[in-house]
Scaffold this motif. Structure first.
Motif, mmCIF file in Angstrom:
data_model
loop_
_atom_site.group_PDB
_atom_site.id
_atom_site.type_symbol
_atom_site.label_atom_id
_atom_site.label_comp_id
_atom_site.label_asym_id
_atom_site.label_seq_id
_atom_site.Cartn_x
_atom_site.Cartn_y
_atom_site.Cartn_z
ATOM 1 N N MET A 26 33.201 30.938 9.751
ATOM 2 C CA MET A 26 33.246 29.489 9.949
ATOM 3 C C MET A 26 31.837 28.941 10.142
ATOM 4 O O MET A 26 30.970 29.599 10.732
ATOM 5 C CB MET A 26 34.120 29.151 11.159
ATOM 6 N N LEU A 27 31.629 27.731 9.623
ATOM 7 C CA LEU A 27 30.325 27.078 9.705
ATOM 8 C C LEU A 27 30.519 25.608 10.001
ATOM 9 O O LEU A 27 31.254 24.923 9.284
ATOM 10 C CB LEU A 27 29.581 27.214 8.368
ATOM 11 N N GLY A 28 29.863 25.114 11.043
ATOM 12 C CA GLY A 28 29.759 23.670 11.187
ATOM 13 C C GLY A 28 28.717 23.203 10.174
ATOM 14 O O GLY A 28 27.895 23.982 9.710
ATOM 15 N N VAL A 29 28.773 21.930 9.822
ATOM 16 C CA VAL A 29 27.831 21.369 8.851
ATOM 17 C C VAL A 29 27.015 20.283 9.541
ATOM 18 O O VAL A 29 27.577 19.367 10.147
ATOM 19 C CB VAL A 29 28.576 20.765 7.642
ATOM 20 N N GLY A 30 25.708 20.424 9.499
ATOM 21 C CA GLY A 30 24.855 19.407 10.127
ATOM 22 C C GLY A 30 24.725 18.164 9.256
ATOM 23 O O GLY A 30 24.964 18.218 8.049
ATOM 24 N N PRO A 31 24.310 17.041 9.851
ATOM 25 C CA PRO A 31 24.124 15.799 9.076
ATOM 26 C C PRO A 31 23.072 15.952 7.978
ATOM 27 O O PRO A 31 23.068 15.211 6.999
ATOM 28 C CB PRO A 31 23.661 14.790 10.132
ATOM 29 N N ASP A 32 22.203 16.985 8.140
ATOM 30 C CA ASP A 32 21.169 17.247 7.111
ATOM 31 C C ASP A 32 21.628 18.338 6.146
ATOM 32 O O ASP A 32 20.807 18.864 5.396
ATOM 33 C CB ASP A 32 19.864 17.675 7.797
ATOM 34 N N THR A 33 22.891 18.696 6.201
ATOM 35 C CA THR A 33 23.554 19.739 5.394
ATOM 36 C C THR A 33 23.217 21.158 5.862
ATOM 37 O O THR A 33 23.510 22.125 5.144
ATOM 38 C CB THR A 33 23.224 19.653 3.863
ATOM 39 N N HIS A 34 22.615 21.321 7.041
ATOM 40 C CA HIS A 34 22.373 22.715 7.497
ATOM 41 C C HIS A 34 23.699 23.371 7.863
ATOM 42 O O HIS A 34 24.656 22.716 8.261
ATOM 43 C CB HIS A 34 21.371 22.768 8.656
ATOM 44 N N VAL A 35 23.709 24.685 7.725
ATOM 45 C CA VAL A 35 24.814 25.515 8.219
ATOM 46 C C VAL A 35 24.194 26.675 8.982
ATOM 47 O O VAL A 35 23.082 27.098 8.668
ATOM 48 C CB VAL A 35 25.722 26.049 7.087
ATOM 49 N N ALA A 36 24.901 27.171 9.979
ATOM 50 C CA ALA A 36 24.324 28.158 10.900
ATOM 51 C C ALA A 36 22.976 27.598 11.371
ATOM 52 O O ALA A 36 22.903 26.427 11.741
ATOM 53 C CB ALA A 36 24.237 29.533 10.256
ATOM 54 N N SER A 37 21.906 28.396 11.290
ATOM 55 C CA SER A 37 20.582 27.818 11.586
ATOM 56 C C SER A 37 19.714 27.869 10.338
ATOM 57 O O SER A 37 18.507 28.159 10.386
ATOM 58 C CB SER A 37 19.931 28.558 12.763
ATOM 59 N N LEU A 38 20.378 27.608 9.213
ATOM 60 C CA LEU A 38 19.675 27.538 7.916
ATOM 61 C C LEU A 38 19.464 26.053 7.600
ATOM 62 O O LEU A 38 20.395 25.345 7.226
ATOM 63 C CB LEU A 38 20.502 28.222 6.830
ATOM 64 N N PHE A 39 18.220 25.613 7.791
ATOM 65 C CA PHE A 39 17.902 24.191 7.635
ATOM 66 C C PHE A 39 17.226 23.934 6.296
ATOM 67 O O PHE A 39 16.528 24.829 5.780
ATOM 68 C CB PHE A 39 16.998 23.750 8.800
ATOM 69 N N PRO A 40 17.440 22.770 5.715
ATOM 70 C CA PRO A 40 16.860 22.495 4.395
ATOM 71 C C PRO A 40 15.366 22.805 4.320
ATOM 72 O O PRO A 40 14.614 22.468 5.235
ATOM 73 C CB PRO A 40 17.121 20.993 4.212
#
Ligand SMILES: O=C(O)[C@H](O)[C@@H](O)[C@H](O)[C@H](O)COP(=O)(O)O
Length: 260
Positions: free
Chosen positions: A149-163
């Motif tokens: 399972m992954l929450g989705v950040g407003p910047d489209t990040h998942v886990a701690s993988l940021f754009p």
């Protein structure tokens, strides 16, 4: 690569309850067929909302809690017990209320543990723990997760993988340290996209107006470096669980489903 499926619920509470019911069924089915199940949890409001809904679910104890392996997709690199740690929040939402086998709850290392400030060493240790749990069919890297399972950040990040940050570009390692995360705290540990994509099923949880743009970007063909959620897919299923607010900017070709 499994094509994303979308399920949209009316609001975030219903999404959490429906996702919890879906997870119970998935775990029960896995345990019935293989005697065990393996699930990767996510942090954040949607992830913890699902765990809280699961704690209240009438069918909760259809799960054989003693035969469930829990892993994390990411963790904030903070001291054990810090209220901001994903495992601390998961324990409060559900884990402390069910009879899990502590040996099968695989929390990511804390910053006051044996690795100290060396988050790369902590990440390598978690990668080794995953490899140890992997079966021969997993090519020795990570176990077969039934659901990741992954929450989705407003910047489209998942886990701690940021754009655009280094972690999302990792193609070999299964777990990496993250520095300078735009979402505090800045230092984290995260599964990488190759590890995420080893899961049978990847479920992305996106509820709330603040996720509408991210969902639309990730589901409209964006690249995974610019939109990490676009690179999160399972071997046999990729499921986006949204509420209507988060689905409000999806292209018409995706939602609502064309009527027969
Ligand atoms: O450590 C974290 O913060 C989470 O793992 C992170 O990936 C989270 O799932 C998203 O940021 C969505 O968080 P919300 O559901 O709170 O928006």
């Amino acid at each position: 690569m499994s094509t994303p499926q979308l399920v949209v619920h009316h609001d975030k509470e219903l999404m959490a309850q429906a996702a919890a019911a879906r997870l119970i069924t998935k775990i029960v089915d896995a345990q019935a067929s293989r005697g065990t199940a393996s699930v990767v949890l996510t942090g954040g409001r949607n992830g913890n909302g699902l765990l809280a809904a699961l704690a209240q679910a009438p069918a909760r104890d259809a799960i054989d809690w003693g035969r469930l392996d829990l892993w994390w997709g990411d963790e904030r690199y903070l001291p054990e017990g810090d209220p901001e740690r994903n495992v601390t929040q998961a324990r409060a939402a559900l884990l402390d209320s069910v009879p899990l086998d502590p040996e099968r709850v695989h929390a990511m290392p804390a910053s006051d543990g044996p690795y100290g400030t060396d988050v790369e060493a902590a990440a390598e240790a978690y990668a080794a723990e995953l490899a140890k749990a992997a079966g021969p069919e997993n090519h020795g890297s990570v176990p077969t997760f039934d659901v990741l399972m992954l929450g989705v950040g407003p910047d489209t990040h998942v886990a701690s993988l940021f754009p655009e940050l280094p972690a999302v570009r990792e193609t070999e390692r299964t777990v990496v340290g993250v520095h300078g995360a735009p979402k505090p705290p800045p230092t984290r540990i995260s599964l990488t996209l190759p590890a995420i994509r080893a899961a049978r099923e990847v479920w992305l949880l996106a509820a709330g107006e603040d996720k509408a743009e991210a969902a639309a970007i990730a589901l409209s063909g964006a690249g995974e470096i610019q939109a990490p959620a676009a690179g999160a897919y399972g071997r046999s299923r990729t499921l986006w669980l949204l509420d209507s607010a988060a689905a409000s900017q999806l292209p018409r070709s995706l939602y609502p489903p064309a009527s027969a």
